[in-house]
Design a protein around this motif. Structure first.
Motif, mmCIF file in Angstrom:
data_model
loop_
_atom_site.group_PDB
_atom_site.id
_atom_site.type_symbol
_atom_site.label_atom_id
_atom_site.label_comp_id
_atom_site.label_asym_id
_atom_site.label_seq_id
_atom_site.Cartn_x
_atom_site.Cartn_y
_atom_site.Cartn_z
ATOM 1 N N ARG A 100 3.840 3.582 -4.965
ATOM 2 C CA ARG A 100 2.773 4.389 -5.553
ATOM 3 C C ARG A 100 1.494 4.315 -4.747
ATOM 4 O O ARG A 100 0.414 4.407 -5.277
ATOM 5 N N ARG A 101 1.663 4.133 -3.424
ATOM 6 C CA ARG A 101 0.578 4.351 -2.467
ATOM 7 C C ARG A 101 -0.493 3.277 -2.452
ATOM 8 O O ARG A 101 -1.591 3.497 -1.934
ATOM 9 N N ALA A 102 -0.202 2.124 -3.012
ATOM 10 C CA ALA A 102 -1.181 1.037 -2.909
ATOM 11 C C ALA A 102 -1.297 0.609 -1.449
ATOM 12 O O ALA A 102 -0.367 0.755 -0.666
ATOM 13 N N SER A 103 -2.442 0.044 -1.096
ATOM 14 C CA SER A 103 -2.649 -0.386 0.288
ATOM 15 C C SER A 103 -1.919 -1.697 0.558
ATOM 16 O O SER A 103 -2.121 -2.690 -0.141
ATOM 17 N N LEU A 104 -1.122 -1.674 1.623
ATOM 18 C CA LEU A 104 -0.411 -2.898 2.014
ATOM 19 C C LEU A 104 -1.326 -3.866 2.760
ATOM 20 O O LEU A 104 -0.916 -4.976 3.082
ATOM 21 N N TYR A 118 1.092 -4.848 -5.611
ATOM 22 C CA TYR A 118 1.030 -4.085 -6.861
ATOM 23 C C TYR A 118 2.285 -4.338 -7.702
ATOM 24 O O TYR A 118 2.222 -4.836 -8.820
ATOM 25 N N HIS A 119 3.476 -4.045 -7.129
ATOM 26 C CA HIS A 119 4.724 -4.250 -7.891
ATOM 27 C C HIS A 119 5.765 -5.041 -7.099
ATOM 28 O O HIS A 119 6.920 -5.102 -7.483
ATOM 29 N N GLY A 120 5.337 -5.557 -5.923
ATOM 30 C CA GLY A 120 6.189 -6.504 -5.221
ATOM 31 C C GLY A 120 7.225 -5.934 -4.264
ATOM 32 O O GLY A 120 8.075 -6.670 -3.772
ATOM 33 N N TRP A 121 7.202 -4.651 -3.982
ATOM 34 C CA TRP A 121 8.160 -4.147 -2.990
ATOM 35 C C TRP A 121 7.878 -4.822 -1.648
ATOM 36 O O TRP A 121 6.716 -5.064 -1.296
ATOM 37 N N LYS A 122 8.945 -5.067 -0.907
ATOM 38 C CA LYS A 122 8.781 -5.821 0.341
ATOM 39 C C LYS A 122 9.415 -5.069 1.512
ATOM 40 O O LYS A 122 10.489 -4.490 1.371
ATOM 41 N N PHE A 123 8.737 -5.133 2.669
ATOM 42 C CA PHE A 123 9.158 -4.366 3.860
ATOM 43 C C PHE A 123 9.210 -5.258 5.088
ATOM 44 O O PHE A 123 8.322 -6.088 5.309
ATOM 45 N N ALA A 124 10.225 -5.032 5.925
ATOM 46 C CA ALA A 124 10.336 -5.739 7.210
ATOM 47 C C ALA A 124 9.426 -5.064 8.238
ATOM 48 O O ALA A 124 8.919 -3.964 8.007
ATOM 49 N N VAL A 125 9.239 -5.721 9.404
ATOM 50 C CA VAL A 125 8.352 -5.158 10.439
ATOM 51 C C VAL A 125 8.806 -3.784 10.926
ATOM 52 O O VAL A 125 8.004 -3.003 11.416
ATOM 53 N N ASP A 126 10.089 -3.490 10.792
ATOM 54 C CA ASP A 126 10.539 -2.156 11.230
ATOM 55 C C ASP A 126 10.511 -1.137 10.088
ATOM 56 O O ASP A 126 11.009 -0.023 10.231
ATOM 57 N N GLY A 127 9.932 -1.524 8.944
ATOM 58 C CA GLY A 127 9.794 -0.580 7.833
ATOM 59 C C GLY A 127 10.944 -0.591 6.845
ATOM 60 O O GLY A 127 10.888 0.076 5.810
#
Ligand code: FES
Ligand SMILES: [Fe+2]
Length: 438
Positions: A100-104, A118-127
Motif C-alpha cells: 500500500r505504498r508505504a516508504s521502505l 507497515y504490514h511486514g512484507w519483506k523484499f530481497a535486494v533483487d526485489g
C-alpha cells in the motif's frame, strides 16, 4: 572489459567528422528541443538515453555495514532506496512498498532483505518478495515484486543501471573510479537546477575568465602557462566513440598553439585536462535527481600517486571544483538561501569578480540563477557559445538516432578511459593530430 582497438587505430577509426558549426547555426533552441534536452523521466527520450548507462547513485560509505539503515536516493525522478544486505551485497529498490505504498526508507533491513514496517512484507535486494505476513495464501508472494535495479560498487561509489535488462552495458571504467582510494577525492552536492544546464556550464569555456576571475587556487594556477589569455580562441569539437572531445586553441606566440582539451564521456561525465604531469586530474558527473535538481559529483585524482595532504584538505574544505556541504547532507553550505555567501564589498573591490567564495559555488550559483529549468527559447547565443551549441546538437542527434534504434556511444567500457593534457604545440597541428599524439 574488452581490450578495445589499439590507440592509433582508435583515433583513425573513431573520430567522426567534426561538428563544424556555421554562424547561421547559432540559433535558439525551441520549446520542444528544450523539453527533449531537459526531461529525464522513464517515459522521456532523454530519460531513456541516460538509462542506457551505469549511473553513480551514492557513496559506498553511505551503506557502511551489512543490514545498516536504508538510504534514500532519487535518480531521474524515481524515488529509490539503497540497502546493504546481510551478505554485504547492495540493492537499489523502488522506495514504495507494492502493498500500500508505504516508504521502505522506514523499513527494517534484516536477514537478507528489507521489511516494510507497515504490514511486514519483506523484499530481497533483487526485489523478490520473501514474505507477506497477514496473507495466509503462501503462493501470494510469488505474484509480488518490488522494482529494483542492479547495483555495482566501484571507486567508492554504488552505481546502478536503470535501463532494459537485456541492454545492460559493461561496468563503467572511468579512470578516476579505478585508482586506489588514496589517489582520489570525491565530493557530491545537490545543484538546484536541471542537469543539462549544469552540464552546459561545465563546457562553457568563456566564463572561466569572468565568473572565476580572482578565484583560482594556488594548486590550480601553479602550472598554468605564463602567457596572457588575450589571443583569439579557436574552438574545435570532435565526435568520438565515448562522446565529445572539445579543443580550444590560442596562439600565444607566432607559430605556437596552446590547446586546452576537455572531454564528454557519455552520458554526463566530464574529464578535465591538466597542465602538468604532477598535477591532479579533475572530473565531474552531472546526474539528474529529477528535472529540477541534479547531483554534481566532483573528483580530484592522480593515477600514479596518492593525493597530498594539502590537496585533500583543499578539496575537503570545498576548494577548487568542490564546495563544502552541510554535514550529513548533500546540500551546499553556500546555497541560494544565503545568496551563496556573496560579499558585495569583495565584488566591488574586484578581489573576486563575483564576490562569491569558491570556484564550485560560483558555478552552482550562476547555473541555478538561470532558472530551475533554463528557458532556452529566451536566450541570445553568440559565437563563443559554440561548445554549448555543439552539446545540444549532439544530444538532440543522439535522441533522434535512439528513435531509429541506433546504439548510443560510450557503452563499451574500454572507451571510458580517456584523459588529456593541455599542450603547447606547433601552430599547424589540428585537434585531431593533437589528440592522436596524446
Ligand atoms: S504497505 Fe508495506 S507491508 Fe503494507
Ligand atoms: Fe566554472
Amino acid at each position: 572489459m574488452g581490450a578495445g582497438p589499439d590507440p592509433a587505430a582508435r583515433i583513425g577509426r573513431v573520430f567522426a567528422p567534426g561538428l563544424a558549426l556555421r554562424a547561421s547555426e547559432i540559433r535558439i533552441v525551441n520549446a520542444r528541443e528544450n523539453q527533449l534536452l531537459t526531461r529525464t523521466g522513464p517515459d522521456t527520450p532523454m530519460g531513456q538515453l541516460l538509462r542506457r548507462y551505469w549511473i553513480p547513485a551514492l557513496f559506498s560509505s553511505q551503506l557502511p555495514e551489512p543490514d545498516c539503515a536504508p538510504v534514500r536516493v532519487k535518480l531521474m525522478g524515481e524515488e529509490l532506496v539503497a540497502i546493504r544486505a546481510t551478505d554485504g551485497s547492495v540493492g537499489v529498490l523502488q522506495e514504495r512498498c507494492p502493498h500500500r505504498r508505504a516508504s521502505l526508507y522506514f523499513g527494517r533491513n534484516e536477514e537478507q532483505g528489507l521489511r516494510c514496517v507497515y504490514h511486514g512484507w519483506k523484499f530481497a535486494v533483487d526485489g523478490t518478495c520473501l514474505e507477506t505476513p497477514g496473507e495466509p495464501n503462501e503462493n501470494f508472494k510469488t505474484k509480488i515484486r518490488l522494482g529494483s535495479y542492479p547495483a555495482h560498487e566501484q571507486g567508492g561509489i554504488v552505481w546502478t543501471y536503470m535501463g532494459p535488462s537485456e541492454l545492460q552495458p559493461e561496468k563503467p571504467q572511468l579512470e578516476w573510479s579505478l585508482v586506489p582510494e588514496s589517489h582520489r577525492f570525491v565530493s557530491k552536492r545537490i545543484q538546484e537546477s536541471n542537469w543539462f544546464q549544469a552540464l552546459e556550464g561545465g563546457y562553457d569555456y568563456i566564463h572561466v575568465g569572468m565568473l572565476h576571475r580572482g578565484s583560482m587556487t594556488e594548486n590550480m594556477t601553479a602550472a598554468m602557462p605564463k602567457f596572457k589569455f588575450t589571443a583569439p580562441v579557436l574552438q574545435e569539437i570532435i565526435e568520438t566513440d565515448y562522446g565529445l572531445l572539445f579543443g580550444r586553441r590560442q596562439e600565444p606566440e607566432p607559430g605556437q598553439a596552446y590547446w586546452t582539451l576537455s572531454q564528454l564521456v557519455m552520458p554526463f561525465h566530464k574529464v578535465l585536462p591538466r597542465q602538468a604531469a604532477d598535477q591532479t586530474r579533475g572530473a565531474h558527473a552531472w546526474v539528474p535527481i529529477d528535472d529540477q535538481h541534479c547531483m554534481l559529483w566532483s573528483i580530484d585524482y592522480h593515477a600514479e600517486r596518492p593525493l597530498r595532504d594539502d590537496e585533500v584538505e583543499d578539496a575537503h574544505n570545498g576548494e577548487g571544483i568542490h564546495a563544502a556541504t552541510i554535514p550529513g547532507t548533500d546540500r551546499a553550505v553556500l546555497n541560494k538561501d544565503n545568496d551563496y555567501g556573496i560579499d558585495r564589498a569583495v565584488q566591488k573591490r574586484g578581489d573576486s569578480f563575483t564576490g562569491i567564495p569558491g570556484f564550485g559555488t560560483q558555478d552552482s550559483a550562476i547555473q541555478e540563477s538561470q532558472g530551475t529549468i533554463c528557458d532556452r527559447t529566451e536566450e541570445h547565443l553568440c559565437s563563443s557559445d559554440k561548445q554549448i551549441i555543439a552539446l545540444r546538437r549532439y544530444f538532440l542527434k543522439l535522441l533522434k538516432a535512439g528513435d531509429a534504434g541506433v546504439t548510443p556511444p560510450g557503452l563499451e567500457a574500454w572507451s571510458h578511459c580517456v584523459k588529456t593534457e593541455n599542450v603547447t604545440v606547433a601552430a599547424d597541428l589540428s585537434l585531431r593530430e593533437v589528440a592522436a599524439r596524446q
